[in-house]
Design an enzyme around this catalytic site. Sequence first.
Site, short mmCIF file in Angstrom:
data_model
loop_
_atom_site.label_atom_id
_atom_site.label_comp_id
_atom_site.label_asym_id
_atom_site.label_seq_id
_atom_site.Cartn_x
_atom_site.Cartn_y
_atom_site.Cartn_z
CD GLU A 17 2.47 10.16 -0.94
OE1 GLU A 17 3.55 9.54 -0.93
OE2 GLU A 17 1.40 9.65 -0.58
CD GLU A 66 -2.94 -1.21 0.51
OE1 GLU A 66 -3.18 -0.21 -0.19
OE2 GLU A 66 -3.60 -2.24 0.47
P1 NAP Z 1 8.39 5.08 4.28
O1 NAP Z 1 9.51 5.99 4.45
O2 NAP Z 1 8.26 4.33 3.02
O3 NAP Z 1 8.45 4.08 5.52
C1 NAP Z 1 7.52 3.05 5.70
C2 NAP Z 1 8.18 1.95 6.50
O4 NAP Z 1 9.26 1.39 5.73
C3 NAP Z 1 8.81 2.43 7.80
O5 NAP Z 1 8.62 1.46 8.79
C4 NAP Z 1 10.26 2.58 7.42
O6 NAP Z 1 11.17 2.54 8.48
C5 NAP Z 1 10.45 1.43 6.48
N1 NAP Z 1 11.61 1.62 5.62
C6 NAP Z 1 12.18 2.80 5.22
N2 NAP Z 1 13.25 2.57 4.44
C7 NAP Z 1 13.38 1.23 4.34
C8 NAP Z 1 14.31 0.38 3.66
N3 NAP Z 1 15.33 0.87 2.96
N4 NAP Z 1 14.14 -0.96 3.77
C9 NAP Z 1 13.12 -1.45 4.50
N5 NAP Z 1 12.23 -0.71 5.17
C10 NAP Z 1 12.34 0.62 5.08
O7 NAP Z 1 7.00 5.81 4.47
P2 NAP Z 1 6.60 6.82 5.62
O8 NAP Z 1 7.32 8.09 5.37
O9 NAP Z 1 6.71 6.16 6.95
O10 NAP Z 1 5.03 7.00 5.36
C11 NAP Z 1 4.52 7.86 4.42
C12 NAP Z 1 4.21 7.12 3.14
O11 NAP Z 1 3.31 6.06 3.38
C13 NAP Z 1 3.53 7.98 2.11
O12 NAP Z 1 4.11 7.75 0.85
C14 NAP Z 1 2.09 7.49 2.12
O13 NAP Z 1 1.39 7.72 0.95
C15 NAP Z 1 2.27 6.07 2.40
N6 NAP Z 1 1.03 5.50 2.94
C16 NAP Z 1 0.29 4.67 2.13
C17 NAP Z 1 -0.90 4.13 2.59
C18 NAP Z 1 -1.74 3.23 1.74
O14 NAP Z 1 -2.52 2.48 2.28
N7 NAP Z 1 -1.60 3.24 0.43
C19 NAP Z 1 -1.34 4.41 3.89
C20 NAP Z 1 -0.56 5.26 4.68
C21 NAP Z 1 0.63 5.78 4.18
P3 NAP Z 1 11.70 3.94 9.14
O15 NAP Z 1 10.67 4.30 10.11
O16 NAP Z 1 12.99 3.64 9.78
O17 NAP Z 1 11.83 4.93 8.04
#
Ligand code: NAP
Length: 495
Positions: free
Chosen positions: A399, A265
């Site tokens: 985004e 997602e």
């Molecule tokens: P993110 O940076 O992609 O992080 C999501 C998760 O992935 C976190 O637990 C993060 O850990 C982990 N992560 C980051 N880098 C990684 C890597 N290299 N390898 C493995 N895991 C890794 O996203 P976010 O900033 O937390 O959240 C915002 C994003 O989520 C937005 O793009 C939003 O649109 C999306 N979102 C989508 C939905 C949906 O249902 N479609 C719902 C809510 C949010 P860390 O905490 O250490 O960074």
Amino acid sequence: MTAQQDIAKSIAALTFPGQAFINGKYVNAVSGKTFDCESPIDGRILTQVAACDAADADIAVKAARAAFVKGHWRNMNPFKRKAILLKFAELMGKHAEELALLETLDTGKPISDARGVDVPSAIQSIQFYAETCDKQYDELAPRKPDSLAMITREPIGVVAAVIPWNYPLIITAWKIGPALATGNSVVLKPAEQSPLTALRLAELAAQAGVPDGVFNVLPGYGEQVGQALGRHMDVDMVAFTGSTNVGKLFLRYAGETNMKHVALETGGKSPNIIFADTPDLDACAANSAAGIFYNAGQTCNAPSRIIVEESIKDQFVELVAKHASSWQAGDPLNPKTAMGAVIDKGQMDRVLGYIETGKNEGATVAAGGKREMTETGGYYIAPTVLSAVRNDMRVAQEEIFGPVVVSISFKGDEEAVRIANDTIYGLHATIWTSDLKRAHTVARAIDAGTVTVNNAFGSDITTPFGGYKQSGIGRDKGVHALEKYQQVKTTYIQL
Ligand code: NAP
Ligand code: MG
């Protein structure tokens, strides 16, 4: 006592969970390392949290596998598994105020939202999936009478759930609800910015009777523990919510290791199409403002691109700017606050950077546009409306994930659809019109997992949720979410 004195007293009495939860117990990271858990409300450090890495991932995956092989969760009488999950939901309800406070302190979202939306929605999600335990039937394929072909569903095995920071409780519940209901073991990694509620949930689940090893929580950094889970040879599936870029990394991790299932997602840049025949333009503007400014715009399916018919564009932007004023940033712990902080300094700087980019690209700031409440030490941004935007600008394509909406104008239905679909994303779209035929025609023409008409909101736990294009693979929510946590087995029997 005032409501705020009450809250201050409750916060003083809180204990913050900081250790990982593995095999039914809170434990330190093997390395002994921790990281600061900061509150975006005022920059205070709430507690130290275990910084898990590959060594902890190994231990948790072993525990999860052992529980799965032992089978006392997956093979449990479905009535009993249901009862345990319902008990888990009940315990969440008993600890609702504690969970709401932890969520607000950790993320900076308004306490009224944490109490009124995040906690009750998370509870409802666990209840919804608990109820599926004893209501899912298997199938028989059509055969001649001399044989039976049974089609049965089995749990996948060890599921790694990787969670973002915008709705930590809700998204955790969207993953563990169906994963646990179908009999899997789960290792969950919350976002580094928001680990507290997931850690507390693990203990409540254990208290409800979820067996040791079935639900583990590993806080830590994405590149360390997140990547270790994504590459682990004994993880059968990753259920990820987060950014599109990191989602693609999980596909790569799976491709380079054991070809684990990957459900994603990811991001969105959702169109909010306003036709001139919209019945009540002021109500539409109020709903559109709520859609983007709720949770400070940190909502994957927020209607972040207003696509408005040329003839009403100035009037509409004025109305949205007017309604933006009821979303001024305020203290998240004040029950009257509608919009709180953004998650951290990095995200605040990123959002402010996008506002500058928009200005440089030729957009007009019709409302907001700046940081606020600097004196608090927290991270706040004024609700911002950028008008005179073209869909090829970066602020229309990327985004922003903050309280910023862009307004683009169109002439005619075809152009509206073309602009709406001119994005790498396809999570959600909203259409405003009083013409039923137009509503259906445009809804069909839009590439999005969810389309809402005359309301930017409207989905709940019963409705499948997920994206077309680069907004994801698979669906959360509804009974459809169960499928991704299950294998389909055919057993052929010659009679
Ligand atoms: P993110 O940076 O992609 O992080 C999501 C998760 O992935 C976190 O637990 C993060 O850990 C982990 N992560 C980051 N880098 C990684 C890597 N290299 N390898 C493995 N895991 C890794 O996203 P976010 O900033 O937390 O959240 C915002 C994003 O989520 C937005 O793009 C939003 O649109 C999306 N979102 C989508 C939905 C949906 O249902 N479609 C719902 C809510 C949010 P860390 O905490 O250490 O960074
Ligand atoms: Mg935090």
